[in-house]
Design a protein around this motif. Structure first.
Motif, PDB file in Angstrom:
ATOM      1  N   VAL A 186       0.848  -1.182   0.000  1.00  0.00           N
ATOM      2  CA  VAL A 186       0.000   0.000   0.000  1.00  0.00           C
ATOM      3  C   VAL A 186       0.886   1.235   0.000  1.00  0.00           C
ATOM      4  O   VAL A 186       1.834   1.335   0.778  1.00  0.00           O
ATOM      5  CB  VAL A 186      -0.929   0.026   1.235  1.00  0.00           C
ATOM      6  CG1 VAL A 186      -1.682   1.346   1.311  1.00  0.00           C
ATOM      7  CG2 VAL A 186      -1.890  -1.153   1.184  1.00  0.00           C
ATOM      8  N   GLN A 187       0.561   2.179  -0.872  1.00  0.00           N
ATOM      9  CA  GLN A 187       1.258   3.464  -0.900  1.00  0.00           C
ATOM     10  C   GLN A 187       0.248   4.564  -0.562  1.00  0.00           C
ATOM     11  O   GLN A 187      -0.898   4.519  -0.996  1.00  0.00           O
ATOM     12  CB  GLN A 187       1.865   3.738  -2.283  1.00  0.00           C
ATOM     13  CG  GLN A 187       2.977   2.775  -2.666  1.00  0.00           C
ATOM     14  CD  GLN A 187       2.420   1.439  -3.149  1.00  0.00           C
ATOM     15  OE1 GLN A 187       1.483   1.394  -3.928  1.00  0.00           O
ATOM     16  NE2 GLN A 187       3.006   0.345  -2.666  1.00  0.00           N
ATOM     17  N   LEU A 188       0.712   5.542   0.195  1.00  0.00           N
ATOM     18  CA  LEU A 188      -0.142   6.644   0.614  1.00  0.00           C
ATOM     19  C   LEU A 188       0.467   7.960   0.152  1.00  0.00           C
ATOM     20  O   LEU A 188       1.675   8.177   0.307  1.00  0.00           O
ATOM     21  CB  LEU A 188      -0.302   6.660   2.132  1.00  0.00           C
ATOM     22  CG  LEU A 188      -0.873   5.397   2.769  1.00  0.00           C
ATOM     23  CD1 LEU A 188      -0.827   5.496   4.277  1.00  0.00           C
ATOM     24  CD2 LEU A 188      -2.300   5.154   2.298  1.00  0.00           C
ATOM     25  N   GLN A 189      -0.364   8.823  -0.386  1.00  0.00           N
ATOM     26  CA  GLN A 189       0.086  10.132  -0.852  1.00  0.00           C
ATOM     27  C   GLN A 189      -0.760  11.195  -0.185  1.00  0.00           C
ATOM     28  O   GLN A 189      -1.954  11.326  -0.488  1.00  0.00           O
ATOM     29  CB  GLN A 189      -0.050  10.222  -2.369  1.00  0.00           C
ATOM     30  CG  GLN A 189       0.397  11.544  -2.956  1.00  0.00           C
ATOM     31  CD  GLN A 189       1.894  11.717  -2.922  1.00  0.00           C
ATOM     32  OE1 GLN A 189       2.658  10.794  -3.189  1.00  0.00           O
ATOM     33  NE2 GLN A 189       2.333  12.919  -2.571  1.00  0.00           N
ATOM     34  N   ALA A 190      -0.143  11.943   0.718  1.00  0.00           N
ATOM     35  CA  ALA A 190      -0.831  13.042   1.399  1.00  0.00           C
ATOM     36  C   ALA A 190      -0.622  14.330   0.620  1.00  0.00           C
ATOM     37  O   ALA A 190       0.474  14.574   0.088  1.00  0.00           O
ATOM     38  CB  ALA A 190      -0.309  13.186   2.817  1.00  0.00           C
ATOM     39  N   SER A 191      -1.652  15.150   0.576  1.00  0.00           N
ATOM     40  CA  SER A 191      -1.561  16.430  -0.125  1.00  0.00           C
ATOM     41  C   SER A 191      -2.538  17.424   0.494  1.00  0.00           C
ATOM     42  O   SER A 191      -3.384  17.042   1.317  1.00  0.00           O
ATOM     43  CB  SER A 191      -1.872  16.240  -1.612  1.00  0.00           C
ATOM     44  OG  SER A 191      -3.190  15.753  -1.792  1.00  0.00           O
ATOM     45  N   GLY A 192      -2.420  18.672   0.078  1.00  0.00           N
ATOM     46  CA  GLY A 192      -3.360  19.691   0.505  1.00  0.00           C
ATOM     47  C   GLY A 192      -2.836  20.660   1.539  1.00  0.00           C
ATOM     48  O   GLY A 192      -3.531  21.607   1.916  1.00  0.00           O
ATOM     49  N   GLY A 193      -1.633  20.450   2.015  1.00  0.00           N
ATOM     50  CA  GLY A 193      -1.069  21.364   2.992  1.00  0.00           C
ATOM     51  C   GLY A 193      -0.759  22.714   2.393  1.00  0.00           C
ATOM     52  O   GLY A 193      -0.797  22.904   1.176  1.00  0.00           O
ATOM     53  N   GLY A 194      -0.449  23.657   3.262  1.00  0.00           N
ATOM     54  CA  GLY A 194      -0.108  24.996   2.789  1.00  0.00           C
ATOM     55  C   GLY A 194      -0.082  25.979   3.924  1.00  0.00           C
ATOM     56  O   GLY A 194      -0.068  25.608   5.096  1.00  0.00           O
ATOM     57  N   LEU A 195      -0.069  27.247   3.547  1.00  0.00           N
ATOM     58  CA  LEU A 195      -0.052  28.346   4.503  1.00  0.00           C
ATOM     59  C   LEU A 195      -1.452  28.946   4.604  1.00  0.00           C
ATOM     60  O   LEU A 195      -2.070  29.263   3.583  1.00  0.00           O
ATOM     61  CB  LEU A 195       0.951  29.407   4.055  1.00  0.00           C
ATOM     62  CG  LEU A 195       1.019  30.693   4.878  1.00  0.00           C
ATOM     63  CD1 LEU A 195       1.489  30.393   6.289  1.00  0.00           C
ATOM     64  CD2 LEU A 195       1.933  31.707   4.187  1.00  0.00           C
ATOM     65  N   ALA A 214       2.247  22.072  11.714  1.00  0.00           N
ATOM     66  CA  ALA A 214       2.945  20.789  11.830  1.00  0.00           C
ATOM     67  C   ALA A 214       3.033  20.146  10.456  1.00  0.00           C
ATOM     68  O   ALA A 214       2.393  20.601   9.498  1.00  0.00           O
ATOM     69  CB  ALA A 214       2.210  19.855  12.785  1.00  0.00           C
ATOM     70  N   VAL A 215       3.815  19.090  10.388  1.00  0.00           N
ATOM     71  CA  VAL A 215       3.742  18.193   9.231  1.00  0.00           C
ATOM     72  C   VAL A 215       2.672  17.158   9.541  1.00  0.00           C
ATOM     73  O   VAL A 215       2.700  16.522  10.596  1.00  0.00           O
ATOM     74  CB  VAL A 215       5.094  17.512   8.962  1.00  0.00           C
ATOM     75  CG1 VAL A 215       4.965  16.536   7.797  1.00  0.00           C
ATOM     76  CG2 VAL A 215       6.168  18.550   8.666  1.00  0.00           C
ATOM     77  N   TYR A 216       1.738  17.015   8.627  1.00  0.00           N
ATOM     78  CA  TYR A 216       0.634  16.084   8.801  1.00  0.00           C
ATOM     79  C   TYR A 216       0.898  14.824   7.977  1.00  0.00           C
ATOM     80  O   TYR A 216       1.197  14.908   6.781  1.00  0.00           O
ATOM     81  CB  TYR A 216      -0.675  16.736   8.381  1.00  0.00           C
ATOM     82  CG  TYR A 216      -1.191  17.712   9.403  1.00  0.00           C
ATOM     83  CD1 TYR A 216      -0.538  18.921   9.626  1.00  0.00           C
ATOM     84  CD2 TYR A 216      -2.317  17.428  10.163  1.00  0.00           C
ATOM     85  CE1 TYR A 216      -0.996  19.816  10.586  1.00  0.00           C
ATOM     86  CE2 TYR A 216      -2.789  18.322  11.113  1.00  0.00           C
ATOM     87  CZ  TYR A 216      -2.116  19.506  11.320  1.00  0.00           C
ATOM     88  OH  TYR A 216      -2.571  20.390  12.279  1.00  0.00           O
ATOM     89  N   THR A 221       2.610  16.212   4.743  1.00  0.00           N
ATOM     90  CA  THR A 221       2.356  17.480   4.078  1.00  0.00           C
ATOM     91  C   THR A 221       2.385  18.585   5.130  1.00  0.00           C
ATOM     92  O   THR A 221       1.834  18.433   6.224  1.00  0.00           O
ATOM     93  CB  THR A 221       1.022  17.450   3.309  1.00  0.00           C
ATOM     94  OG1 THR A 221       0.850  18.664   2.573  1.00  0.00           O
ATOM     95  CG2 THR A 221      -0.168  17.233   4.234  1.00  0.00           C
ATOM     96  N   GLN A 222       3.053  19.690   4.808  1.00  0.00           N
ATOM     97  CA  GLN A 222       3.250  20.766   5.770  1.00  0.00           C
ATOM     98  C   GLN A 222       2.021  21.661   5.847  1.00  0.00           C
ATOM     99  O   GLN A 222       1.513  22.128   4.819  1.00  0.00           O
ATOM    100  CB  GLN A 222       4.473  21.606   5.379  1.00  0.00           C
ATOM    101  CG  GLN A 222       4.708  22.830   6.262  1.00  0.00           C
ATOM    102  CD  GLN A 222       5.201  22.455   7.643  1.00  0.00           C
ATOM    103  OE1 GLN A 222       6.103  21.637   7.798  1.00  0.00           O
ATOM    104  NE2 GLN A 222       4.610  23.065   8.668  1.00  0.00           N
TER     105      GLN A 222
END
Length: 125
Positions: free
Chosen positions: A1-10, A91-93, A119-120
């Motif tokens: 299983v591979q997981l790709q987190a996205s959507g972080g930002g300022l 944080a990094v999530y 993702t930061q």
């Protein structure tokens, strides 16, 4: 299983963000997906988790009432909707997947078998 987190930002304090965690590979083996976060100099902290079959959710004390975890089984994706963000949420999530909760349950990092890259999220005051 591979997981790709996205959507972080300022984002400014009081704002919202939605994180995504897309799973690929042997996704049929996933029992639950959790979100954790780690701020500089602090230990990794449980944020939220969701059981894929049935949708039961769990939340950490610091995020309960502000964050909401959901999933789209057809897309093999779990979302973390974060609202009323404050600088302490910076944080990094990370998202993680568990094949089963063997002992201590959703909030225990050791229950998770696969981890995404993180993702930061930065919340400015």
């Amino acid at each position: 299983v591979q997981l790709q987190a996205s959507g972080g930002g300022l984002v400014q304090a009081g704002g919202s963000l939605r994180l995504s965690c897309a799973a690929s590979g042997r996704t049929f083996s996933i029992y639950a997906t959790g979100w954790f976060r780690q701020a500089p100099g602090k230990e990794r902290e449980f944020v939220a988790a969701i059981i894929w079959n049935g949708g039961r959710t769990y939340y950490g004390d610091s995020t309960k009432g502000r964050f909401a975890v959901s999933r789209d089984n057809a897309k093999n994706t779990v979302y973390l909707q974060m609202t009323r963000l404050n600088p302490e949420d910076t944080a990094v999530y990370y998202c993680a997947a568990a094949r089963w909760y063997r002992r201590t349950g959703a909030a225990d990092q050791s229950e998770y078998d696969y981890w995404g890259q993180g993702t930061q999220v930065t919340v400015s005051s």
